[in-house]
Scaffold this motif. Sequence first.
Motif, short mmCIF file in Angstrom:
data_model
loop_
_atom_site.label_atom_id
_atom_site.label_comp_id
_atom_site.label_asym_id
_atom_site.label_seq_id
_atom_site.Cartn_x
_atom_site.Cartn_y
_atom_site.Cartn_z
N THR A 47 0.83 -1.20 0.00
CA THR A 47 0.00 0.00 0.00
C THR A 47 0.87 1.26 0.00
OG1 THR A 47 -1.73 -1.22 1.16
CG2 THR A 47 -1.90 1.17 1.19
N ALA A 48 1.91 1.27 0.83
CA ALA A 48 2.82 2.41 0.85
C ALA A 48 3.53 2.56 -0.50
CB ALA A 48 3.84 2.26 1.98
N ASN A 49 3.90 1.44 -1.12
CA ASN A 49 4.49 1.49 -2.46
C ASN A 49 3.51 2.06 -3.47
OD1 ASN A 49 7.24 0.76 -2.90
ND2 ASN A 49 6.76 -1.24 -2.07
N GLY A 50 2.24 1.74 -3.30
CA GLY A 50 1.21 2.30 -4.17
C GLY A 50 1.14 3.82 -4.06
N VAL A 51 1.31 4.33 -2.85
CA VAL A 51 1.36 5.78 -2.64
C VAL A 51 2.55 6.35 -3.40
CG1 VAL A 51 1.74 7.62 -0.94
CG2 VAL A 51 0.14 5.75 -0.43
N ILE A 52 3.71 5.73 -3.25
CA ILE A 52 4.93 6.21 -3.92
C ILE A 52 4.72 6.24 -5.43
CG2 ILE A 52 7.35 5.65 -4.40
CD1 ILE A 52 7.39 4.39 -1.51
N ASP A 53 4.17 5.17 -5.98
CA ASP A 53 3.94 5.10 -7.42
C ASP A 53 2.95 6.17 -7.89
OD1 ASP A 53 5.66 2.94 -7.54
OD2 ASP A 53 4.05 1.44 -7.65
N SER A 54 1.91 6.40 -7.09
CA SER A 54 0.86 7.34 -7.49
C SER A 54 1.34 8.78 -7.50
CB SER A 54 -0.35 7.21 -6.56
OG SER A 54 -0.94 5.94 -6.69
N VAL A 55 2.19 9.14 -6.55
CA VAL A 55 2.59 10.56 -6.45
C VAL A 55 3.80 10.89 -7.30
CG1 VAL A 55 1.60 10.83 -4.15
CG2 VAL A 55 4.03 10.30 -4.38
#
Length: 127
Positions: A47-55
């Motif tokens: 989930t944290a990696n998803g944040v990184i990818d999204s921003v």
Amino acid sequence: ANAKANLEALQPRCAAEVADRVAELAAIVPPETPEQATAALGVAYRTANGVIDSVGPFGMDDIRAVALGLCDLIDAVTPERPFDWRVLPVYAQSLQLLLALPDDAEARRQVRESLDKMVDRKLGQPG
């Protein structure tokens, strides 16, 4: 110029996706067994990696740095140094606050600084 306009058009969707991921982080319940801990850490990490990818394309460097910090804490987990589940809500709240704050550099810096201090204290503790 066209690429920049396309990127700007995607930013609201990115912000909504990041907010969804942050809500997922906030919803993770501290596990009761080692097996649950492994699974929950995997969810938190992805989930944290998803944040990184999204921003990434949108210059949300402070949000990226906070999500990366959570990944770093999870990466540091060992049998002798288990994950302290108390930090997860702090990360989720910090991310929520950064999403809600206007582009106020000082307020954003204070959020990051407070989180960094908490992490430094946690990592400085034995076991």
